[in-house]
Design a protein around this motif. Structure first.
Motif, PDB file in Angstrom:
ATOM      1  N   HIS A 118      37.531  -3.917 -13.420  1.00  0.00           N
ATOM      2  CA  HIS A 118      38.827  -3.899 -14.094  1.00  0.00           C
ATOM      3  C   HIS A 118      39.679  -5.034 -13.519  1.00  0.00           C
ATOM      4  O   HIS A 118      39.622  -5.314 -12.311  1.00  0.00           O
ATOM      5  CB  HIS A 118      39.530  -2.555 -13.896  1.00  0.00           C
ATOM      6  CG  HIS A 118      38.972  -1.462 -14.753  1.00  0.00           C
ATOM      7  ND1 HIS A 118      39.218  -1.387 -16.105  1.00  0.00           N
ATOM      8  CD2 HIS A 118      38.176  -0.402 -14.452  1.00  0.00           C
ATOM      9  CE1 HIS A 118      38.595  -0.320 -16.605  1.00  0.00           C
ATOM     10  NE2 HIS A 118      37.956   0.291 -15.623  1.00  0.00           N
ATOM     11  N   GLU A 119      40.490  -5.631 -14.383  1.00  0.00           N
ATOM     12  CA  GLU A 119      41.296  -6.759 -13.918  1.00  0.00           C
ATOM     13  C   GLU A 119      42.490  -6.271 -13.098  1.00  0.00           C
ATOM     14  O   GLU A 119      42.930  -5.128 -13.247  1.00  0.00           O
ATOM     15  CB  GLU A 119      41.761  -7.590 -15.121  1.00  0.00           C
ATOM     16  CG  GLU A 119      40.550  -8.115 -15.890  1.00  0.00           C
ATOM     17  CD  GLU A 119      40.852  -9.296 -16.786  1.00  0.00           C
ATOM     18  OE1 GLU A 119      41.961  -9.870 -16.709  1.00  0.00           O
ATOM     19  OE2 GLU A 119      39.955  -9.667 -17.557  1.00  0.00           O
ATOM     20  N   ARG A 120      42.999  -7.122 -12.265  1.00  0.00           N
ATOM     21  CA  ARG A 120      44.109  -6.740 -11.386  1.00  0.00           C
ATOM     22  C   ARG A 120      45.405  -6.513 -12.162  1.00  0.00           C
ATOM     23  O   ARG A 120      46.338  -5.917 -11.638  1.00  0.00           O
ATOM     24  CB  ARG A 120      44.312  -7.800 -10.308  1.00  0.00           C
ATOM     25  CG  ARG A 120      43.119  -7.898  -9.370  1.00  0.00           C
ATOM     26  CD  ARG A 120      43.387  -8.777  -8.169  1.00  0.00           C
ATOM     27  NE  ARG A 120      42.172  -8.929  -7.374  1.00  0.00           N
ATOM     28  CZ  ARG A 120      42.128  -9.485  -6.190  1.00  0.00           C
ATOM     29  NH1 ARG A 120      43.237  -9.973  -5.647  1.00  0.00           N
ATOM     30  NH2 ARG A 120      40.989  -9.578  -5.530  1.00  0.00           N
ATOM     31  N   THR A 121      45.444  -6.989 -13.405  1.00  0.00           N
ATOM     32  CA  THR A 121      46.634  -6.765 -14.241  1.00  0.00           C
ATOM     33  C   THR A 121      46.613  -5.377 -14.885  1.00  0.00           C
ATOM     34  O   THR A 121      47.597  -4.978 -15.501  1.00  0.00           O
ATOM     35  CB  THR A 121      46.680  -7.817 -15.368  1.00  0.00           C
ATOM     36  OG1 THR A 121      45.401  -7.838 -16.002  1.00  0.00           O
ATOM     37  CG2 THR A 121      46.998  -9.189 -14.826  1.00  0.00           C
ATOM     38  N   GLU A 122      45.502  -4.669 -14.777  1.00  0.00           N
ATOM     39  CA  GLU A 122      45.393  -3.334 -15.407  1.00  0.00           C
ATOM     40  C   GLU A 122      45.941  -2.262 -14.480  1.00  0.00           C
ATOM     41  O   GLU A 122      45.822  -2.361 -13.253  1.00  0.00           O
ATOM     42  CB  GLU A 122      43.930  -3.006 -15.706  1.00  0.00           C
ATOM     43  CG  GLU A 122      43.316  -3.824 -16.809  1.00  0.00           C
ATOM     44  CD  GLU A 122      41.855  -3.453 -16.987  1.00  0.00           C
ATOM     45  OE1 GLU A 122      41.571  -2.355 -17.484  1.00  0.00           O
ATOM     46  OE2 GLU A 122      40.999  -4.278 -16.610  1.00  0.00           O
ATOM     47  N   LEU A 124      45.289   1.624 -13.788  1.00  0.00           N
ATOM     48  CA  LEU A 124      44.250   2.614 -14.102  1.00  0.00           C
ATOM     49  C   LEU A 124      44.689   4.029 -13.747  1.00  0.00           C
ATOM     50  O   LEU A 124      45.296   4.251 -12.695  1.00  0.00           O
ATOM     51  CB  LEU A 124      42.975   2.297 -13.307  1.00  0.00           C
ATOM     52  CG  LEU A 124      42.415   0.878 -13.420  1.00  0.00           C
ATOM     53  CD1 LEU A 124      41.151   0.766 -12.565  1.00  0.00           C
ATOM     54  CD2 LEU A 124      42.110   0.519 -14.861  1.00  0.00           C
ATOM     55  N   CYS A 128      39.949   6.474 -16.268  1.00  0.00           N
ATOM     56  CA  CYS A 128      39.609   5.130 -16.770  1.00  0.00           C
ATOM     57  C   CYS A 128      38.093   4.976 -16.846  1.00  0.00           C
ATOM     58  O   CYS A 128      37.346   5.729 -16.215  1.00  0.00           O
ATOM     59  CB  CYS A 128      40.195   4.050 -15.861  1.00  0.00           C
ATOM     60  SG  CYS A 128      39.375   3.925 -14.254  1.00  0.00           S
ATOM     61  N   TRP A 217      47.725  -1.176  -9.272  1.00  0.00           N
ATOM     62  CA  TRP A 217      46.507  -1.099 -10.094  1.00  0.00           C
ATOM     63  C   TRP A 217      46.141   0.339 -10.424  1.00  0.00           C
ATOM     64  O   TRP A 217      45.445   0.590 -11.394  1.00  0.00           O
ATOM     65  CB  TRP A 217      45.295  -1.709  -9.354  1.00  0.00           C
ATOM     66  CG  TRP A 217      45.525  -3.046  -8.737  1.00  0.00           C
ATOM     67  CD1 TRP A 217      46.566  -3.898  -8.965  1.00  0.00           C
ATOM     68  CD2 TRP A 217      44.694  -3.686  -7.759  1.00  0.00           C
ATOM     69  NE1 TRP A 217      46.427  -5.028  -8.196  1.00  0.00           N
ATOM     70  CE2 TRP A 217      45.290  -4.928  -7.449  1.00  0.00           C
ATOM     71  CE3 TRP A 217      43.498  -3.345  -7.127  1.00  0.00           C
ATOM     72  CZ2 TRP A 217      44.736  -5.819  -6.531  1.00  0.00           C
ATOM     73  CZ3 TRP A 217      42.950  -4.225  -6.216  1.00  0.00           C
ATOM     74  CH2 TRP A 217      43.566  -5.455  -5.930  1.00  0.00           C
ATOM     75  N   TRP A 218      46.526   1.300  -9.571  1.00  0.00           N
ATOM     76  CA  TRP A 218      46.040   2.675  -9.688  1.00  0.00           C
ATOM     77  C   TRP A 218      47.222   3.621  -9.772  1.00  0.00           C
ATOM     78  O   TRP A 218      48.158   3.547  -8.990  1.00  0.00           O
ATOM     79  CB  TRP A 218      45.174   3.037  -8.464  1.00  0.00           C
ATOM     80  CG  TRP A 218      44.060   2.058  -8.220  1.00  0.00           C
ATOM     81  CD1 TRP A 218      43.459   1.246  -9.156  1.00  0.00           C
ATOM     82  CD2 TRP A 218      43.412   1.769  -6.970  1.00  0.00           C
ATOM     83  NE1 TRP A 218      42.480   0.482  -8.557  1.00  0.00           N
ATOM     84  CE2 TRP A 218      42.429   0.775  -7.218  1.00  0.00           C
ATOM     85  CE3 TRP A 218      43.549   2.254  -5.666  1.00  0.00           C
ATOM     86  CZ2 TRP A 218      41.605   0.273  -6.215  1.00  0.00           C
ATOM     87  CZ3 TRP A 218      42.731   1.759  -4.672  1.00  0.00           C
ATOM     88  CH2 TRP A 218      41.768   0.774  -4.952  1.00  0.00           C
ATOM     89  N   TYR A 254      39.652  -9.843 -10.509  1.00  0.00           N
ATOM     90  CA  TYR A 254      39.193  -8.452 -10.602  1.00  0.00           C
ATOM     91  C   TYR A 254      39.577  -7.624  -9.380  1.00  0.00           C
ATOM     92  O   TYR A 254      39.638  -8.121  -8.250  1.00  0.00           O
ATOM     93  CB  TYR A 254      37.668  -8.421 -10.771  1.00  0.00           C
ATOM     94  CG  TYR A 254      37.195  -9.061 -12.053  1.00  0.00           C
ATOM     95  CD1 TYR A 254      37.494  -8.467 -13.278  1.00  0.00           C
ATOM     96  CD2 TYR A 254      36.463 -10.242 -12.030  1.00  0.00           C
ATOM     97  CE1 TYR A 254      37.065  -9.057 -14.461  1.00  0.00           C
ATOM     98  CE2 TYR A 254      36.027 -10.828 -13.212  1.00  0.00           C
ATOM     99  CZ  TYR A 254      36.337 -10.235 -14.432  1.00  0.00           C
ATOM    100  OH  TYR A 254      35.924 -10.810 -15.600  1.00  0.00           O
ATOM    101  N   GLN A 255      39.745  -6.320  -9.636  1.00  0.00           N
ATOM    102  CA  GLN A 255      40.155  -5.407  -8.576  1.00  0.00           C
ATOM    103  C   GLN A 255      39.128  -5.341  -7.438  1.00  0.00           C
ATOM    104  O   GLN A 255      39.487  -5.193  -6.275  1.00  0.00           O
ATOM    105  CB  GLN A 255      40.394  -4.009  -9.168  1.00  0.00           C
ATOM    106  CG  GLN A 255      41.539  -4.017 -10.180  1.00  0.00           C
ATOM    107  CD  GLN A 255      41.943  -2.649 -10.668  1.00  0.00           C
ATOM    108  OE1 GLN A 255      41.410  -1.631 -10.238  1.00  0.00           O
ATOM    109  NE2 GLN A 255      42.907  -2.606 -11.571  1.00  0.00           N
TER     110      GLN A 255
END
Ligand code: NAI
Ligand code: 15L
Length: 268
Positions: A118-122, A124, A128, A217-218, A254-255
């Protein structure tokens, strides 16, 4: 403290040693195991036994009478498929079979690498999509799925800990987001073990990061169900670490960070 003994796999590893010391000091009755000897003095009431997670009968014997299995043993970083599969898939199966036999709760050391692509801009939540960033992350994703099977078919409870970066202190910019302090880990394991219920589903996912303001992110997870909230924070390390990035666009995108770029061959 738990009423029944607690089995800790991976006891001789970095987090196993931290937990043995901390939980032993709280008076827990610990059964410890690893495939290499335990390097520290054993706390009172703890027993250590050498065993390979691939030895199913040995894991069943070790778990006899235990109410909780803290499954921390296995390959803990990216390795070739053939290296990961024995400890992390077959070994995990043995740990779940033991939990089923004992009607024990499983606390599984999953990892952010189960969702590392998952991208760091997401942002979650706990539901997810899994997005493993290597064979190691894939084994952790499989572990969470196996826990779902044992929950649905056998009623085995699981706490899936998607641990970020659990080290004495954060050492790079990514860890300003992902760092989990040892004290927060210990409190997390205490709540995961002692919480009377894991809610209606019988399993929870927890994002294992301290109270870091860069952890964007989370979000939602099962922490309220078990009654855990992180108390430490990586924020004080920001001035020293915020420039410590990799310079690699894949890693920074990415994360999962460095693991995503290992053996990476996409060209577009
Ligand atoms: P570690 O590598 O220090 O400890 C793992 C232990 O498992 C080692 O002592 C090793 O001897 C043992 N082990 C490996 N294969 C085995 C086998 N076939 N049979 C019996 N024992 C075996 O790793 P660490 O950092 O203590 O991590 C503990 C757990 O937490 C691992 O499952 C890891 O994947 C997970 N985790 C750790 C994170 C961290 O930041 N330290 C982050 C995310 C997950
Ligand atoms: C993990 O899953 C590893 O066990 C640990 O060594 C770190 O690499 C951590 O993730 C991380 O992402 O920082």
């Amino acid at each position: 403290i738990p009423q029944k003994p607690v089995l800790l796999t991976g006891a001789s590893g970095a987090l196993g040693r931290v937990l043995t010391k901390a939980l032993g000091a709280q008076g827990w009755t610990l059964r410890l195991t690893d495939r290499v000897p335990f390097p520290d003095p054993l706390p009172e009431g703890a027993r250590f036994q050498l065993a390979d997670l691939e030895d199913g009968p040995a894991i069943l014997r070790l778990a006899e009478g235990c109410g909780t299995i803290l499954h921390f043993g296995g390959i803990s970083v990216e390795h070739p498929f053939e290296t990961v599969i024995g400890p992390n898939i077959r070994g995990l199966y043995h740990a779940y079979e033991a939990a089923r036999r004992e009607r024990a709760r499983m606390v599984f050391a999953s990892s952010n690498h189960a969702i590392g692509f998952h991208e760091r801009t997401e942002l979650l939540d706990d539901d997810c999509a899994l997005a493993p960033d290597g064979y190691y992350g894939l084994s952790k994703a499989y572990g969470e799925l196996m826990g779902g099977l044992y929950r649905d078919k056998h009623g085995v409870e699981s706490v899936f800990l998607r641990i970020g970066s659990c080290f004495p202190e954060p050492i790079d910019a990514r860890m300003l987001a992902t760092w989990l302090s040892y004290a927060d880990l210990t409190r997390l394991i205490t709540r995961a073990t002692l919480a009377p219920s894991l809610g209606p589903k019988g399993s929870v996912v927890i994002w294992g990061a301290s109270n870091n303001s860069r952890m964007t992110w989370w979000r939602r997870d099962g922490r309220d169900v078990i009654g855990w909230a992180p108390q430490d924070s990586a924020d004080a390390y920001a001035p020293a670490l915020e420039g410590k990035t990799s310079g690699n666009p894949v890693i920074e995108r990415y994360q999962g960070g460095g693991f995503t770029a290992l053996d990476y061959s996409r060209t577009e």
